[in-house]
Structures are given as structure tokens and as C-alpha cells.
Design a protein around this motif. Structure first.
Motif, PDB file in Angstrom:
ATOM      1  N   GLY A 102     -11.415   3.123   8.794  1.00 43.99           N
ATOM      2  CA  GLY A 102     -11.440   4.378   8.053  1.00 43.99           C
ATOM      3  C   GLY A 102     -11.867   5.552   8.917  1.00 43.99           C
ATOM      4  O   GLY A 102     -11.306   6.652   8.817  1.00 43.99           O
TER       5      GLY A 102
ATOM      6  N   GLN B 249      -4.019   3.470   7.909  1.00 47.77           N
ATOM      7  CA  GLN B 249      -4.191   3.354   6.463  1.00 47.77           C
ATOM      8  C   GLN B 249      -4.172   1.883   6.045  1.00 47.77           C
ATOM      9  O   GLN B 249      -4.999   1.440   5.241  1.00 47.77           O
ATOM     10  CB  GLN B 249      -3.079   4.117   5.737  1.00 47.77           C
TER      11      GLN B 249
ATOM     12  N   SER C  33     -13.535  -2.237   7.213  1.00 49.35           N
ATOM     13  CA  SER C  33     -12.762  -1.128   6.653  1.00 49.35           C
ATOM     14  C   SER C  33     -13.364   0.224   7.053  1.00 49.35           C
ATOM     15  O   SER C  33     -12.630   1.200   7.253  1.00 49.35           O
ATOM     16  CB  SER C  33     -12.694  -1.244   5.126  1.00 49.35           C
TER      17      SER C  33
ATOM     18  N   LEU D  43       0.832  -1.193   0.000  1.00 52.48           N
ATOM     19  CA  LEU D  43       0.000   0.000   0.000  1.00 52.48           C
ATOM     20  C   LEU D  43       0.872   1.251   0.000  1.00 52.48           C
ATOM     21  O   LEU D  43       2.045   1.204   0.369  1.00 52.48           O
ATOM     22  CB  LEU D  43      -0.899   0.007   1.248  1.00 52.48           C
TER      23      LEU D  43
ATOM     24  N   LYS E 112      -7.629  -6.117   2.691  1.00 53.67           N
ATOM     25  CA  LYS E 112      -8.604  -6.937   1.977  1.00 53.67           C
ATOM     26  C   LYS E 112      -8.622  -8.334   2.596  1.00 53.67           C
ATOM     27  O   LYS E 112      -7.674  -9.109   2.456  1.00 53.67           O
ATOM     28  CB  LYS E 112      -8.252  -7.029   0.488  1.00 53.67           C
TER      29      LYS E 112
ATOM     30  N   SER F  91      -7.313  -0.003   7.270  1.00 53.27           N
ATOM     31  CA  SER F  91      -8.539   0.413   6.588  1.00 53.27           C
ATOM     32  C   SER F  91      -8.587  -0.066   5.135  1.00 53.27           C
ATOM     33  O   SER F  91      -9.673  -0.191   4.554  1.00 53.27           O
ATOM     34  CB  SER F  91      -8.694   1.935   6.635  1.00 53.27           C
ATOM     35  N   GLN F  92      -7.418  -0.349   4.543  1.00 52.56           N
ATOM     36  CA  GLN F  92      -7.375  -0.828   3.158  1.00 52.56           C
ATOM     37  C   GLN F  92      -7.175  -2.342   3.064  1.00 52.56           C
ATOM     38  O   GLN F  92      -7.123  -2.896   1.961  1.00 52.56           O
ATOM     39  CB  GLN F  92      -6.240  -0.125   2.406  1.00 52.56           C
TER      40      GLN F  92
END
Length: 225
Positions: A148, A65, A144, A53, A71, A68-69
Motif C-alpha cells: 500500500g 493495487q 498489505s 479486483l 488476501k 496491496s489487496q
């Protein structure tokens, strides 16, 4: 199947390698191991997958970050600090919430001068300003949005919180505003903090007490991993 995810940025991967080795030793291939990192950090030997990322140079922001990203490839994920070791298989118990947090069980006055001056901490206790630890968080499903929201809160804080404490301070703010439901991990099993060298006898005692993960804190303790 569970996933265990950790953030690691930097050329030297000795510390997260120990974490991954412990997971493989204790749980074999019954869990997926996910490394969250930037575009340059080497892949840690033994991980199932790497999610690369674009991350902030400030570690508190970078962690939020990354989370929250993230997967998810399994229904549940356990986020932990890389300076940790598993000594028993991970067991999670979701009952009334899809988010399990680690509530601080050791309190005391916080040093408002370390590692720089934090006027928000003057005369306060740890449990007042940061009642939850960030070294162990379990989620079920896609959370997420939760991470976030934490990232948004952290980004709105003074820059010093981007360097230190921002994730815990943002979490305290969200809890104070009752913005989500959560359950609790068991700190006597899921996040036992170690600040000294452990003998084999002490390690066996922790295992017999049901401890699943230990995390090393302090500038000297990393060598003990």
C-alpha cells in the motif's frame, strides 16, 4: 505451505497457463496458485483460486493495487511475473525480515528515451534509479501495508511511471528512505532471466545449478516458453 501469486489481465492466457503448468509439474499440490486479475479476464486453467479486483488500466499501478489487496491464505507468498517457469521446487529462507526482495545483479546505463522520455534517468545507471527488480518478491504474513505504501508513492509520480517502471522506482524511493526492513532472494535461484531459446541440455544445466525459476524477457522470448 507456500502460495505463488501472479497478476494477469487480458483475454489471452497462454503465457500464465505455462507458468501454472510448470508449478503443477514441479510442485504438484504442495503450493497454492493464486491469480490476481480484473473482473473480465478468464480464469487461468489450474490455479487454486482467483482474486478479482478493480484495477487501473496502467499496469504499474494495477500491479501494486493487486498486491496491496491480496488476501493470503498461507503464511508465505511468492509474487512472480506471469512470463516465468518453475524448474525446481520453490525454497524460501526468511531470517531477519518478512520481506525478501530481488537486488539487481546486472548493471548498465539506462536508456532515458525508452519507451518514452524519462528525464529522471538521464546519465544514470540502472542500479542508481532502480536497484531492485519486481519480478520476484516473497512475503511472510500480511504485507498489505508495505504494498500500500508503494502504491501511494507510485500514484504520486508522473503519469509516465504509471505506464512503465513505477513499481521499481517507488521501491527504490522507499528503500532510500529506510521505511522498512528486508532480506534478499537469491537471483541465481529465484529469478534467472532468459532472453533466448533454451535447449534441454541448457535447461538441465540450470536445474543442476539449483535454479528454481526462470523469467523470459524481451519481445521474442515469450515464444520460448
Amino acid at each position: 505451505m507456500n502460495s505463488i501469486a501472479f497478476l494477469w489481465v487480458g483475454e489471452d492466457t497462454a503465457i500464465p497457463c505455462r507458468l501454472v503448468e510448470s508449478i503443477q509439474l514441479i510442485m504438484g499440490d504442495t503450493v497454492e496458485i493464486v491469480q490476481l486479475t480484473d473482473e473480465k479476464t478468464p480464469q487461468v486453467i489450474g490455479v487454486t483460486s482467483v482474486q478479482r479486483l478493480e484495477l487501473s488500466p496502467y499496469i504499474m499501478v494495477a500491479r501494486l493495487q493487486a498486491y496491496s489487496q491480496y488476501k493470503a491464505s498461507t503464511n508465505t507468498t511468492f509474487f512472480c511475473d506471469a512470463d516465468s517457469l518453475f524448474i525446481k521446487p520453490l525454497e524460501l529462507n526468511f531470517i531477519d525480515s518478512d520481506i525478501l526482495l530481488s537486488k539487481r545483479n546486472v548493471d548498465g546505463m539506462i536508456n532515458d528515451q525508452y519507451p518514452e522520455f524519462y528525464p529522471e534517468f538521464t546519465g544514470k545507471r540502472l542500479a542508481e534509479v532502480m536497484p531492485f527488480l519486481f519480478g520476484a518478491i516473497a512475503i511472510r504474513g500480511d504485507q498489505s501495508k508495505f504494498f500500500g505504501l508503494l502504491l501511494d508513492v507510485c500514484l504520486g509520480l508522473p503519469l509516465r511511471f504509471h505506464r512503465w517502471y513505477g513499481d521499481q522506482y517507488a521501491l527504490a524511493s522507499m528503500i532510500a528512505n529506510a521505511r522498512f526492513n528486508y532480506g534478499l532472494l537469491d537471483l541465481e535461484k529465484h529469478l534467472v532471466i532468459v532472453r533466448k531459446e533454451l535447449s534441454l541440455e541448457q535447461l538441465s544445466l540450470l536445474r543442476n545449478l539449483g535454479v528454481q525459476m526462470i523469467t523470459f524477457k524481451g519481445p521474442a522470448s515469450k515464444a520460448y516458453m
